[in-house]
Design an enzyme around this catalytic site. Structure first.
Site, PDB file in Angstrom:
ATOM      1  N   HIS A   1       0.840  -1.206   0.000  1.00  0.00           N
ATOM      2  CA  HIS A   1       0.000   0.000   0.000  1.00  0.00           C
ATOM      3  C   HIS A   1       0.871   1.249   0.000  1.00  0.00           C
ATOM      4  O   HIS A   1       1.513   1.580   0.982  1.00  0.00           O
ATOM      5  CB  HIS A   1      -0.931  -0.013   1.232  1.00  0.00           C
TER       6      HIS A   1
ATOM      7  N   HIS B   1       1.116   5.402  -1.876  1.00  0.00           N
ATOM      8  CA  HIS B   1       0.539   6.446  -2.741  1.00  0.00           C
ATOM      9  C   HIS B   1       1.689   7.241  -3.347  1.00  0.00           C
ATOM     10  O   HIS B   1       2.176   8.183  -2.729  1.00  0.00           O
ATOM     11  CB  HIS B   1      -0.332   7.423  -1.947  1.00  0.00           C
TER      12      HIS B   1
ATOM     13  N   SER C   1     -18.880  10.831  -2.691  1.00  0.00           N
ATOM     14  CA  SER C   1     -20.114  10.370  -2.052  1.00  0.00           C
ATOM     15  C   SER C   1     -21.345  11.152  -2.506  1.00  0.00           C
ATOM     16  O   SER C   1     -22.465  10.839  -2.131  1.00  0.00           O
ATOM     17  CB  SER C   1     -19.970  10.464  -0.524  1.00  0.00           C
TER      18      SER C   1
ATOM     19  N   GLU D   1      -9.673   3.605   9.927  1.00  0.00           N
ATOM     20  CA  GLU D   1      -8.340   4.030  10.334  1.00  0.00           C
ATOM     21  C   GLU D   1      -8.342   5.028  11.473  1.00  0.00           C
ATOM     22  O   GLU D   1      -7.283   5.292  12.051  1.00  0.00           O
ATOM     23  CB  GLU D   1      -7.528   4.544   9.149  1.00  0.00           C
TER      24      GLU D   1
ATOM     25  N   ASP E   1       2.106   3.243   3.088  1.00  0.00           N
ATOM     26  CA  ASP E   1       1.238   4.356   2.752  1.00  0.00           C
ATOM     27  C   ASP E   1       2.065   5.351   1.940  1.00  0.00           C
ATOM     28  O   ASP E   1       3.131   4.978   1.431  1.00  0.00           O
ATOM     29  CB  ASP E   1       0.626   4.972   4.024  1.00  0.00           C
TER      30      ASP E   1
HETATM   31  O1  MCF Z   1      -3.910   6.038   3.748  1.00  0.00           O
HETATM   32  C1  MCF Z   1      -3.757   7.422   3.933  1.00  0.00           C
HETATM   33  C2  MCF Z   1      -4.778   7.894   4.907  1.00  0.00           C
HETATM   34  N1  MCF Z   1      -6.147   7.571   4.530  1.00  0.00           N
HETATM   35  C3  MCF Z   1      -6.731   7.955   3.360  1.00  0.00           C
HETATM   36  N2  MCF Z   1      -6.209   8.383   2.251  1.00  0.00           N
HETATM   37  C4  MCF Z   1      -4.942   8.557   1.907  1.00  0.00           C
HETATM   38  C5  MCF Z   1      -3.797   8.173   2.630  1.00  0.00           C
HETATM   39  N3  MCF Z   1      -2.718   8.593   1.985  1.00  0.00           N
HETATM   40  C6  MCF Z   1      -3.120   9.205   0.889  1.00  0.00           C
HETATM   41  N4  MCF Z   1      -4.455   9.199   0.800  1.00  0.00           N
HETATM   42  C7  MCF Z   1      -5.191   9.820  -0.330  1.00  0.00           C
HETATM   43  C8  MCF Z   1      -6.347   9.052  -0.856  1.00  0.00           C
HETATM   44  O2  MCF Z   1      -5.980   8.084  -1.774  1.00  0.00           O
HETATM   45  O3  MCF Z   1      -5.730  11.026   0.080  1.00  0.00           O
HETATM   46  C9  MCF Z   1      -6.648  11.433  -0.913  1.00  0.00           C
HETATM   47  C10 MCF Z   1      -7.216  10.135  -1.473  1.00  0.00           C
HETATM   48  O4  MCF Z   1      -7.114  10.178  -2.847  1.00  0.00           O
HETATM   49  C11 MCF Z   1      -7.646  12.375  -0.352  1.00  0.00           C
HETATM   50  S1  MCF Z   1      -8.636  11.808   0.960  1.00  0.00           S
HETATM   51  C12 MCF Z   1      -9.958  12.885   0.939  1.00  0.00           C
HETATM   52 FE    FE Z   2      -3.442   5.011   2.073  1.00  0.00          FE
END
Ligand code: MCF
Ligand code: FE
Length: 406
Positions: free
Chosen positions: A65, A67, A144, A208, A309
Site C-alpha cells: 500500500h 501512494h 459520495s 483508520e 502508505d
Molecule cells: O492512507 C492514507 C490515509 N487515509 C486515506 N487516504 C490517503 C492516505 N494517503 C493518501 N491518501 C489519499 C487518498 O488516496 O488522500 C486522498 C485520497 O485520494 C484524499 S482523501 C480525501
Molecule cells: Fe493510504
C-alpha cells in the site's frame, strides 16, 4: 542459468524455512535450491554470481500500500488528528501531486520488488509501467455525492482502460475503493462489478480513525462538521458491516489500516477471505491506535501484509524502515517471533494480499524476485530480528531474475 551460494537463504515460505550453505539456481524463475555439490552436478554450466561469505538472500519486499502521487510532501501536512490531516491534504493537494519516477528507483535500491500503488489520478501510470518494478496498479474511486456518481464512474472507467492498456508480466491493473465514508454505495457497487468481471484485485482503506468509526456507526463526531461543510451531507451512507458485505464476490481483497475494527468486523473480513494491510507509521501519525496484530490470529489466521502508505503520512517509503517501526510498536509480541511474522508479511503475506501468489517467497518455480545483502549472523534463530535491525545495504535486487542494481 545463474547460481548463487549465499551463507543463508531466508525463504519466507509458509514454514519460514532458512537454509544454511545452500545454493540456488535461477533464470526468470527459481529452478532449484540444494546443496552446492548437488547443484554443481545437476547444472555444470550455471553462471556463478560471486557473493561474500556472510550474505543473506531473501525474497524481494512487497509494499502492498503506497501512494506515489503524494511523494512531494515533506512538511506541508498536519499530523496527530485525522480530520486535521484530511483538511490539510485537501488544502495542499494541487501542489503535492507528482509523477514519482525517482521514488520507484529508490524503492528498488531499498529492496522492494512489488508494490500495490494506490492511484488517485493516474499521474504515476507511465512511471510505474516503465519501471522494472512489479506493480499492482489500484485505480482509486472516491466521491459520495449522488449527482456526481456518473461523472466519477466515467472518469474511473477511463483510468482503468488506460492502465489495462499497459498490462504486462510486471504490471497489473486493479481497483481501490477509497473508504466507507467517502464513496457512495451505488458507485461502489458499479465499480466492484467491473473488478469482479475482470478478476482484478480490490483494496480499500478501512476504519483508520476513531472519528471514522463514530461517523459510520452513529453519524456523529468530527466527521459530522466535515461532511456538513464540504458536501452538505448530514448522515453516513453506510455502516462498517454493510460496507464489508459489498465485497462478498471480490477475489484478492484487502483492507488497509483496520485499527478501529472489533471482533465482528474481523469475522466478516475473514469470511470474505480478505487480507489486512498494516501501515504502522501512517497510523502513528494519523490515528490514535495501532493495529492489533494478535487479534488477526485469534480467528482463522487472517493474512497480514505491510505497507508504507504515501509520503503524505510517512517520512520514508523504505519498507525496512516500516518494519523497524512495527518491531518497536508491537511490544506485546516477543521480538524474534514478531520479526519472523513481519518478514513473512512483507513478502509472502504481501503476495497473497495482492493476488501475486507466484511471487513473495524463495521456492521452486516461483518468479525470481530476490534481494541480497551482507550481514554476519551466526544462528538461524536470530536472522529475522537482525535483518530488520541492521539491513542497510542491498547489493543485488533481482526482479524476474535480473539484477536491477548496478
Ligand atoms: O492512507 C492514507 C490515509 N487515509 C486515506 N487516504 C490517503 C492516505 N494517503 C493518501 N491518501 C489519499 C487518498 O488516496 O488522500 C486522498 C485520497 O485520494 C484524499 S482523501 C480525501
Ligand atoms: Fe493510504
Amino acid at each position: 542459468v545463474n547460481l548463487i551460494s549465499p551463507k543463508w537463504i531466508v525463504t519466507c515460505d509458509d514454514s519460514f524455512n532458512i537454509f544454511e550453505d545452500y545454493s540456488i539456481v535461477f533464470d526468470e524463475n527459481i529452478i532449484d535450491i540444494d546443496l552446492y555439490s548437488k547443484i554443481l552436478e545437476k547444472y555444470p554450466d550455471a553462471k556463478t554470481i560471486e557473493v561474500s561469505n556472510s550474505s543473506i538472500l531473501m525474497p524481494g519486499l512487497i509494499n502492498t500500500h503506497i501512494h506515489l502521487e503524494f511523494s512531494a510532501n515533506k512538511t506541508s501536512l498536519k499530523y496527530g488528528d485525522f480530520i486535521l490531516w484530511l483538511n490539510s491534504v485537501i488544502k495542499n493537494r494541487d501542489h503535492l501531486v507528482e509523477k514519482a519516477t525517482k521514488e520507484l528507483s529508490d524503492l528498488i535500491k531499498n529492496g522492494t520488488t512489488t508494490i500495490g500503488a494506490i492511484s488517485s489520478y493516474g499521474y504515476e501510470l507511465d512511471s510505474c509501467a516503465n519501471s522494472p518494478m512489479n506493480v499492482i496498479f489500484f485505480n482509486e474511486v472516491i466521491g459520495s455525492k449522488p449527482d456526481m456518481i456518473d461523472t466519477l464512474f466515467a472518469d474511473f472507467k477511463a483510468r482503468v482502460k488506460n492502465s489495462k492498456a499497459h498490462e504486462s508480466d510486471n504490471f497489473k491493473s486493479a481497483v481501490a475503493i477509497h473508504s466507507p465514508y467517502s464513496v457512495h454505495p451505488f458507485l461502489i457497487r458499479e465499480v466492484l462489478k467491473i473488478a469482479d468481471q475482470n478478476q482484478m484485485p480490490v483494496t480499500a482503506h478501512f476504519l483508520e480513525s476513531d472519528q471514522e468509526r463514530e461517523w459510520l456507526d452513529s453519524s456523529k463526531g468530527a466527521f459530522e462538521e466535515f461532511f456538513k461543510n464540504f458536501l452538505n451531507q448530514t448522515s453516513s451512507l453506510t455502516t462498517p458491516e454493510e460496507f464489508i458485505k459489498q465485497f462478498q464476490n471480490s477475489t484478492n481483497l484487502s483492507f488497509t489500516h483496520c485499527v478501529e475494527v472489533d471482533k465482528n468486523h474481523l469475522k466478516m473480513i475473514d469470511d470474505c477471505g480478505a487480507s489486512v494491510i498494516h501501515c504502522p507509521n501512517s497510523n502513528r501519525l494519523l490515528s490514535k491506535k495501532t493495529l492489533n496484530i494478535e487479534s488477526l490470529d485469534e480467528l482463522d489466521n487472517i493474512n497480514l501484509a505491510i505497507g508504507t502508505d504515501g509520503l503524505s503520512s510517512n517520512y520514508s517509503l523504505n519498507l525496512f524502515d516500516e518494519l523497524k517501526s512495527a518491531l518497536f510498536m508491537h511490544t506485546s509480541i516477543e521480538p524474534n517471533t514478531l520479526s519472523q511474522k513481519l518478514l513473512y508479511s512483507a513478502t509472502k503475506g504481501g503476495a497473497k494480499a495482492l493476488g501475486v501468489s507466484n511471487r513473495g517467497s524463495i521456492e521452486k518455480n516461483k518468479i525470481a524476485d530476490m534481494i541480497l545483502f551482507d550481514l554476519d549472523v551466526e544462528s538461524k534463530d536470530d536472522i529475522a530480528l537482525h535483518t530488520i535491525l541492521h539491513e542497510k545495504n542491498i547489493t543485488h535486487t533481482f526482479i524476474r531474475g535480473k539484477n536491477e542494481l548496478h
